[in-house]
Design a protein around this motif. Structure first.
Motif, short mmCIF file in Angstrom:
data_model
loop_
_atom_site.label_atom_id
_atom_site.label_comp_id
_atom_site.label_asym_id
_atom_site.label_seq_id
_atom_site.Cartn_x
_atom_site.Cartn_y
_atom_site.Cartn_z
N LYS A 188 40.23 29.43 60.85
CA LYS A 188 39.08 28.80 60.19
C LYS A 188 38.38 29.77 59.25
CE LYS A 188 38.43 25.55 63.93
NZ LYS A 188 37.65 25.10 65.03
N GLY A 189 39.07 30.86 58.92
CA GLY A 189 38.48 31.89 58.08
C GLY A 189 38.40 31.48 56.62
N ARG A 190 37.44 32.05 55.95
CA ARG A 190 37.30 31.82 54.52
C ARG A 190 38.47 32.46 53.77
NH1 ARG A 190 32.41 34.31 50.79
NH2 ARG A 190 33.40 33.86 48.80
N LEU A 191 38.95 31.78 52.74
CA LEU A 191 39.99 32.33 51.88
C LEU A 191 39.35 32.89 50.61
CD1 LEU A 191 42.79 29.62 52.11
CD2 LEU A 191 42.77 31.88 53.15
N TRP A 192 39.88 33.99 50.14
CA TRP A 192 39.40 34.66 48.94
C TRP A 192 40.58 34.87 48.00
CZ3 TRP A 192 34.44 37.41 49.12
CH2 TRP A 192 33.80 37.34 50.37
N PHE A 193 40.33 34.82 46.70
CA PHE A 193 41.34 35.26 45.74
C PHE A 193 40.64 36.11 44.70
CE2 PHE A 193 43.87 35.11 41.87
CZ PHE A 193 45.06 35.59 42.37
N SER A 204 34.16 42.37 32.89
CA SER A 204 34.48 42.35 31.46
C SER A 204 35.89 41.83 31.18
CB SER A 204 34.31 43.75 30.87
OG SER A 204 35.33 44.61 31.36
N GLY A 205 36.65 41.51 32.26
CA GLY A 205 38.00 41.01 32.08
C GLY A 205 39.07 42.08 32.10
N LYS A 206 38.66 43.33 32.32
CA LYS A 206 39.61 44.44 32.37
C LYS A 206 40.29 44.47 33.74
CE LYS A 206 39.82 49.46 32.15
NZ LYS A 206 39.07 50.70 32.14
N THR A 207 41.62 44.66 33.76
CA THR A 207 42.36 44.75 35.01
C THR A 207 42.06 46.09 35.68
OG1 THR A 207 44.12 43.33 34.18
CG2 THR A 207 44.66 44.73 36.06
N VAL A 208 41.55 46.02 36.91
CA VAL A 208 41.18 47.23 37.65
C VAL A 208 41.96 47.39 38.96
CG1 VAL A 208 38.88 47.41 36.62
CG2 VAL A 208 39.19 46.06 38.69
N SER A 209 42.67 46.33 39.37
CA SER A 209 43.47 46.39 40.59
C SER A 209 44.50 45.27 40.56
CB SER A 209 42.59 46.25 41.84
OG SER A 209 42.10 44.93 41.95
N ASN A 210 45.42 45.32 41.51
CA ASN A 210 46.35 44.21 41.66
C ASN A 210 45.57 43.01 42.19
OD1 ASN A 210 48.71 45.63 40.95
ND2 ASN A 210 48.88 46.46 43.01
N PRO A 211 45.97 41.80 41.82
CA PRO A 211 45.34 40.63 42.45
C PRO A 211 45.56 40.68 43.96
CG PRO A 211 46.65 39.96 40.56
CD PRO A 211 46.96 41.42 40.82
N ASN A 212 44.63 40.11 44.72
CA ASN A 212 44.80 40.09 46.17
C ASN A 212 44.20 38.85 46.79
OD1 ASN A 212 41.99 41.26 47.19
ND2 ASN A 212 42.66 42.50 45.48
N VAL A 213 44.75 38.51 47.95
CA VAL A 213 44.32 37.36 48.73
C VAL A 213 43.59 37.90 49.94
CG1 VAL A 213 45.08 35.32 50.01
CG2 VAL A 213 46.36 36.06 47.98
N GLY A 214 42.41 37.35 50.23
CA GLY A 214 41.63 37.80 51.36
C GLY A 214 41.44 36.68 52.37
N TYR A 215 41.22 37.07 53.61
CA TYR A 215 41.08 36.14 54.73
C TYR A 215 39.91 36.56 55.61
CZ TYR A 215 45.94 35.40 53.35
OH TYR A 215 47.08 35.16 52.63
N ASN A 258 24.97 53.80 51.16
CA ASN A 258 23.59 53.74 50.67
C ASN A 258 22.74 52.70 51.41
OD1 ASN A 258 24.36 51.26 49.65
ND2 ASN A 258 24.12 51.82 47.51
N GLY A 259 23.34 52.04 52.42
CA GLY A 259 22.60 51.07 53.21
C GLY A 259 22.75 49.62 52.76
N SER A 260 23.32 49.41 51.59
CA SER A 260 23.49 48.04 51.11
C SER A 260 24.65 47.35 51.84
CB SER A 260 23.72 48.02 49.60
OG SER A 260 24.96 48.64 49.28
N THR A 261 24.65 46.05 51.81
CA THR A 261 25.71 45.28 52.45
C THR A 261 26.28 44.27 51.45
OG1 THR A 261 24.17 43.63 53.30
CG2 THR A 261 24.73 45.47 54.77
N ARG A 262 27.48 43.81 51.74
CA ARG A 262 28.13 42.82 50.90
C ARG A 262 29.10 42.01 51.74
NH1 ARG A 262 32.64 44.62 46.52
NH2 ARG A 262 33.72 42.65 46.48
N GLU A 263 29.12 40.72 51.54
CA GLU A 263 30.09 39.88 52.21
C GLU A 263 31.46 40.11 51.57
OE1 GLU A 263 30.07 35.34 53.82
OE2 GLU A 263 29.53 35.62 51.72
N PHE A 264 32.48 40.28 52.41
CA PHE A 264 33.83 40.52 51.89
C PHE A 264 34.84 40.07 52.94
CE2 PHE A 264 37.06 43.34 49.75
CZ PHE A 264 36.94 42.75 48.51
N TYR A 265 36.11 40.09 52.58
CA TYR A 265 37.13 39.63 53.53
C TYR A 265 37.47 40.69 54.57
CZ TYR A 265 40.52 41.81 50.23
OH TYR A 265 41.20 42.66 49.40
#
Length: 142
Positions: free
Chosen positions: A35-40, A47-58, A67-74
């Motif tokens: 039931k996990g969220r899917l990411w692409f 800016s549209g510049k390629t910085v990594s390979n595409p990836n699929v997240g789960y 620095n204490g900040s947080t971010r939702e990620f796969y």
């Protein structure tokens, strides 16, 4: 375009046998996080510049930065690369844990702090890979 369609197109665009391995990994991870969220992520910055390979997240976790900040990620991700496939297991605090715990039993794979790279599924012990992914999922569950 929906996330599912982006993922399916990304996997379908891989050459064989990588395409089959990516399909199998997708199925395996969906079984681990049904039931996990899917990411692409298409690998491009704002800016549209390629910085990594595409990836699929789960799945979903809250990444905590120095620095204490947080971010939702796969929690777990997969990506095709020129040499094969990378599996990312994110959020494990001990950067030596994957290599120490699973490295010797994985087979022909390179293990870093959060990434397991291999050429093909046939080269690794898939049950060990599943155990490593499950550990990461358990460590980062919200």
């Amino acid at each position: 375009m929906s996330i599912d369609k982006q993922i399916n197109e990304y996997i379908a665009g891989q050459p064989e046998p990588k395409r089959g391995d990516m399909k199998e990994l997708h199925r395996i991870i969906l079984d681990l996080i049904p039931k996990g969220r899917l990411w692409f992520l298409d690998g491009k910055d704002d800016s549209g510049k390629t910085v990594s390979n595409p990836n699929v997240g789960y799945g979903t976790q809250m990444m905590k930065y120095a620095n204490g900040s947080t971010r939702e990620f796969y929690q777990v991700g997969i990506s095709a690369n020129t040499a094969g496939i990378s599996v990312y297991i994110l959020g494990i605090e001990d950067k030596e844990y994957l290599a120490k715990t699973y490295g010797k039993d994985l087979g022909k794979a390179k293990v870093t702090g959060y990434c397991i790279k291999f050429k093909a599924l046939r080269d690794i012990n898939v049950e060990t890979l599943k155990a490593a992914m499950q550990y990461g999922i358990d460590q980062t569950a919200i």
